[in-house]
Motif scaffolding. Structure first.
Motif, PDB file in Angstrom:
ATOM      1  N   TYR A  12       0.800  -1.219   0.000  1.00  8.30           N
ATOM      2  CA  TYR A  12       0.000   0.000   0.000  1.00  8.30           C
ATOM      3  C   TYR A  12       0.838   1.277   0.000  1.00  8.30           C
ATOM      4  CZ  TYR A  12      -3.780  -3.240   0.993  1.00  8.30           C
ATOM      5  OH  TYR A  12      -4.678  -4.266   0.922  1.00  8.30           O
ATOM      6  N   LYS A  13       2.152   1.129   0.066  1.00  5.84           N
ATOM      7  CA  LYS A  13       3.081   2.274   0.024  1.00  5.84           C
ATOM      8  C   LYS A  13       2.774   3.300   1.113  1.00  5.84           C
ATOM      9  CE  LYS A  13       4.907   0.769  -3.873  1.00  5.84           C
ATOM     10  NZ  LYS A  13       4.985  -0.654  -3.747  1.00  5.84           N
ATOM     11  N   THR A  14       2.434   2.811   2.297  1.00  5.89           N
ATOM     12  CA  THR A  14       2.171   3.669   3.445  1.00  5.89           C
ATOM     13  C   THR A  14       2.602   2.939   4.706  1.00  5.89           C
ATOM     14  OG1 THR A  14       0.497   4.996   4.571  1.00  5.89           O
ATOM     15  CG2 THR A  14      -0.217   2.877   3.704  1.00  5.89           C
ATOM     16  N   LYS A  15       2.661   3.649   5.812  1.00  3.60           N
ATOM     17  CA  LYS A  15       3.120   3.026   7.047  1.00  3.60           C
ATOM     18  C   LYS A  15       2.020   2.290   7.791  1.00  3.60           C
ATOM     19  CE  LYS A  15       6.858   6.238   7.804  1.00  3.60           C
ATOM     20  NZ  LYS A  15       8.061   5.766   8.412  1.00  3.60           N
ATOM     21  N   ASP A  16       0.765   2.694   7.570  1.00  2.00           N
ATOM     22  CA  ASP A  16      -0.340   2.094   8.311  1.00  2.00           C
ATOM     23  C   ASP A  16      -1.629   2.264   7.520  1.00  2.00           C
ATOM     24  OD1 ASP A  16      -1.572   0.791  10.381  1.00  2.00           O
ATOM     25  OD2 ASP A  16      -1.523   2.470  11.774  1.00  2.00           O
ATOM     26  N   ILE A  17      -2.593   1.380   7.791  1.00  2.00           N
ATOM     27  CA  ILE A  17      -3.923   1.518   7.207  1.00  2.00           C
ATOM     28  C   ILE A  17      -4.945   1.359   8.330  1.00  2.00           C
ATOM     29  CG2 ILE A  17      -3.250   0.679   4.917  1.00  2.00           C
ATOM     30  CD1 ILE A  17      -4.664  -1.979   5.638  1.00  2.00           C
ATOM     31  N   PRO A  18      -6.120   1.925   8.173  1.00  2.00           N
ATOM     32  CA  PRO A  18      -7.153   1.750   9.193  1.00  2.00           C
ATOM     33  C   PRO A  18      -7.597   0.286   9.277  1.00  2.00           C
ATOM     34  CG  PRO A  18      -7.724   3.528   7.676  1.00  2.00           C
ATOM     35  CD  PRO A  18      -6.539   2.829   7.115  1.00  2.00           C
ATOM     36  N   VAL A  19      -7.958  -0.143  10.456  1.00  2.00           N
ATOM     37  CA  VAL A  19      -8.369  -1.532  10.647  1.00  2.00           C
ATOM     38  C   VAL A  19      -9.641  -1.829   9.846  1.00  2.00           C
ATOM     39  CG1 VAL A  19      -9.728  -1.170  12.742  1.00  2.00           C
ATOM     40  CG2 VAL A  19      -8.615  -3.360  12.370  1.00  2.00           C
ATOM     41  N   LYS A  20     -10.450  -0.820   9.574  1.00  2.00           N
ATOM     42  CA  LYS A  20     -11.668  -1.033   8.789  1.00  2.00           C
ATOM     43  C   LYS A  20     -11.363  -1.371   7.327  1.00  2.00           C
ATOM     44  CE  LYS A  20     -12.301   3.775   7.657  1.00  2.00           C
ATOM     45  NZ  LYS A  20     -13.171   4.883   7.528  1.00  2.00           N
TER      46      LYS A  20
END
Length: 90
Positions: A12-20
């Motif tokens: 996802y090329k990011t450090k975190d994503i929402p759990v939803k």
């Protein structure tokens, strides 16, 4: 946690994503990532995903997410056979 973080960073090329945003596609992708990129054996990859499943189930139980993304995911461990070598004492 490190494997999930590395997967999110790669995919996802990011450090975190929402759990939803965790869905069946995310789970399948994580399992595939563990087997291919991290070179985990099948049972090891399943154990990592099962540990992640426990965290997601806590979020579901606390109503932080509206549905369980692991509802249709089944953990199937392969039977491991061990061969014991017997050495003769001379």
């Amino acid at each position: 946690m490190k494997h999930v973080t590395d997967y999110i960073n790669l995919e996802y090329k990011t450090k975190d994503i929402p759990v939803k945003d965790v869905d069946h596609k995310f789970i399948s992708g994580l399992e595939y990532y563990l087997k291919t990129e991290r070179k985990c054996a099948h049972n090891t990859a399943i154990k990592y995903v099962t540990n992640f499943k426990k965290i997601v189930r806590i979020a579901f139980a606390n109503d932080w997410i509206s549905k369980d993304p692991f509802l249709n995911w089944k953990a199937k461990l392969k039977i491991a056979f061990f061969i014991f070598l017997k050495f003769n004492n001379y």
